[in-house]
Design a protein around this motif. Structure first.
Motif, PDB file in Angstrom:
ATOM      1  N   ASP A  10      14.973   1.135 -14.524  1.00  0.00           N
ATOM      2  CA  ASP A  10      14.223   1.013 -13.273  1.00  0.00           C
ATOM      3  C   ASP A  10      14.308   2.294 -12.440  1.00  0.00           C
ATOM      4  O   ASP A  10      13.361   2.638 -11.725  1.00  0.00           O
ATOM      5  CB  ASP A  10      14.702  -0.202 -12.477  1.00  0.00           C
ATOM      6  N   HIS A  11      15.437   3.004 -12.524  1.00  0.00           N
ATOM      7  CA  HIS A  11      15.553   4.260 -11.781  1.00  0.00           C
ATOM      8  C   HIS A  11      14.603   5.324 -12.337  1.00  0.00           C
ATOM      9  O   HIS A  11      13.959   6.049 -11.575  1.00  0.00           O
ATOM     10  CB  HIS A  11      16.993   4.767 -11.825  1.00  0.00           C
ATOM     11  N   ALA A  24      11.820   4.813 -13.933  1.00  0.00           N
ATOM     12  CA  ALA A  24      10.458   4.415 -13.565  1.00  0.00           C
ATOM     13  C   ALA A  24      10.196   4.717 -12.094  1.00  0.00           C
ATOM     14  O   ALA A  24       9.094   5.157 -11.716  1.00  0.00           O
ATOM     15  CB  ALA A  24      10.255   2.932 -13.852  1.00  0.00           C
ATOM     16  N   GLN A  25      11.191   4.495 -11.243  1.00  0.00           N
ATOM     17  CA  GLN A  25      11.068   4.790  -9.822  1.00  0.00           C
ATOM     18  C   GLN A  25      10.764   6.265  -9.583  1.00  0.00           C
ATOM     19  O   GLN A  25      10.010   6.624  -8.673  1.00  0.00           O
ATOM     20  CB  GLN A  25      12.371   4.409  -9.109  1.00  0.00           C
ATOM     21  N   LEU A  26      11.343   7.142 -10.416  1.00  0.00           N
ATOM     22  CA  LEU A  26      11.153   8.583 -10.284  1.00  0.00           C
ATOM     23  C   LEU A  26       9.848   9.065 -10.926  1.00  0.00           C
ATOM     24  O   LEU A  26       9.542  10.249 -10.878  1.00  0.00           O
ATOM     25  CB  LEU A  26      12.331   9.317 -10.928  1.00  0.00           C
ATOM     26  N   ASN A  27       9.103   8.137 -11.536  1.00  0.00           N
ATOM     27  CA  ASN A  27       7.904   8.479 -12.308  1.00  0.00           C
ATOM     28  C   ASN A  27       8.260   9.422 -13.458  1.00  0.00           C
ATOM     29  O   ASN A  27       7.464  10.280 -13.854  1.00  0.00           O
ATOM     30  CB  ASN A  27       6.828   9.109 -11.417  1.00  0.00           C
ATOM     31  N   ARG A  30      13.630  15.526  -7.880  1.00  0.00           N
ATOM     32  CA  ARG A  30      13.092  14.160  -7.817  1.00  0.00           C
ATOM     33  C   ARG A  30      14.191  13.155  -7.492  1.00  0.00           C
ATOM     34  O   ARG A  30      14.001  12.239  -6.678  1.00  0.00           O
ATOM     35  CB  ARG A  30      12.435  13.781  -9.159  1.00  0.00           C
ATOM     36  N   ALA A  87      14.555  10.860  -3.998  1.00  0.00           N
ATOM     37  CA  ALA A  87      14.529   9.397  -4.095  1.00  0.00           C
ATOM     38  C   ALA A  87      15.772   8.758  -3.503  1.00  0.00           C
ATOM     39  O   ALA A  87      15.874   7.525  -3.433  1.00  0.00           O
ATOM     40  CB  ALA A  87      14.385   8.981  -5.554  1.00  0.00           C
ATOM     41  N   LEU A 111      18.809   8.933  -4.721  1.00  0.00           N
ATOM     42  CA  LEU A 111      19.787   8.554  -5.737  1.00  0.00           C
ATOM     43  C   LEU A 111      20.872   9.622  -5.821  1.00  0.00           C
ATOM     44  O   LEU A 111      20.609  10.811  -5.627  1.00  0.00           O
ATOM     45  CB  LEU A 111      19.118   8.389  -7.103  1.00  0.00           C
TER      46      LEU A 111
END
Length: 319
Positions: free
Chosen positions: A184-185, A187-190, A209, A213, A215
């Motif tokens: 999921d991380h 994907a969150q970062l594209n 990135r 985000a 993180l």
């Protein structure tokens, strides 16, 4: 009468000699039989060992809440010698940690320059449904210290090959080599930028990135080894020359944060999929073709004889 007795005696002697020869031959054959038996036992023992080894992998395929499944994604091109060393090494290393895993080699099968970030993006898309987390893992970097734990990165990206341990790169923002992320991380970062054809900078852009985000990159702690004995770096700079050429406006564009490309703009096709074993270690090889939009990234191919090459200067991190 005497003649008859002589004949009987000769026959008896002949029978005795024949019987003696037969007994000798029989006894002489016994060690061979025993040897064959031993060889059969050895063969059965080897088969049992192989079966136990593969059974261990099958057990690893059955996750539990505290044993998440790891996909090792290896961006790859022309590194078969390193792969032969990588697969058995990683299997031995991760089995000690009782981590369910599988190795996915994403092999760039097209004519364009190597694009490590796009290959990692492809690997993620191919494994995200079947695994809990994945490692973007260079094929030429092998962990040696058993305290390097490939654990589930619940709190954020886990950078195994930190700058204080990596044999070559030591700047604070370095996140290359071996990085673990939750699905999921990523994907969150594209995912990662698809603009980086050739060698370098894609990890630095990805670090930006991650920071944007919110993180936090974590690294292993309490590692007592150093830059010389935490990892084995099997890269041969003479035999494996890296493509550091910069052409067109590549240097200018790739020094900036890419807010346009990533998982949602990735274009590729899977040419073929191969399942193989290396020293009994299962490995999946994905042969892929990337798509290059030459209007946006003409440096996916550089004509080294043309005047579009720029001077090589020390790399700087993306802003």
């Amino acid at each position: 009468m005497v003649k008859h007795m002589r004949t009987v005696v000769l026959r008896f002697v002949g029978i005795c000699v024949f019987a003696l020869i037969a007994v000798v031959l029989l006894i002489g054959g016994l060690p061979t039989a025993l040897d064959s038996s031993c060889k059969c036992e050895e063969g059965r023992e080897r088969d049992l060992q192989h079966e136990q080894f593969h059974r261990s992998f099958r057990r690893l395929e059955q996750p539990t809440p505290d044993r998440k499944k790891l996909a090792i994604v290896v961006p790859f091109r022309d590194r078969f010698d390193e792969l032969l060393q990588f697969a058995p090494h990683m299997a031995t290393f991760l089995r000690k940690q009782n981590i369910p895993f599988h190795i996915f080699v994403v092999n760039q099968h097209d004519r364009y320059r190597f694009n490590r970030a796009s290959l990692i993006n492809i690997g993620f898309l191919q494994v995200q449904e079947g695994y809990d987390y994945f490692a973007m893992h260079d094929v030429d970097l092998l962990p040696l210290n058993d305290n390097l734990r490939y654990e589930f990165p619940a709190e954020g990206p886990l950078h195994i090959s930190g700058p204080e341990y990596h044999p070559k790169y030591h700047y604070a923002a370095f996140i290359g080599g071996i990085l673990l992320l939750r699905m999921d991380h990523f994907a969150q970062l594209n995912g990662m930028s698809n603009r980086y054809w050739g060698w370098g900078l894609e990890d630095d852009e990805f670090y930006v990135r991650i920071k944007e985000a919110g993180l936090e990159v974590r690294r292993p702690k309490n590692i007592t080894t150093g830059t010389n004995n935490t990892f084995l770096h099997v890269h041969d700079r003479v035999h494996r020359r890296r493509d550091t050429t910069k052409c067109f406006n590549q240097r200018e564009v790739t020094r900036k944060r890419d807010r346009e490309t990533g998982l949602n703009t990735l274009q590729y096709s899977v040419h073929s999929r191969r399942e193989l074993t290396i020293d009994d270690v299962p490995v999946t090889v994905l042969n892929v073709h990337l798509v290059c939009d030459k209007q946006k990234t003409p440096w996916c191919e550089c004509d080294t004889t043309a005047n579009n090459l720029t001077e090589k200067i020390p790399k700087k991190k993306p802003r």
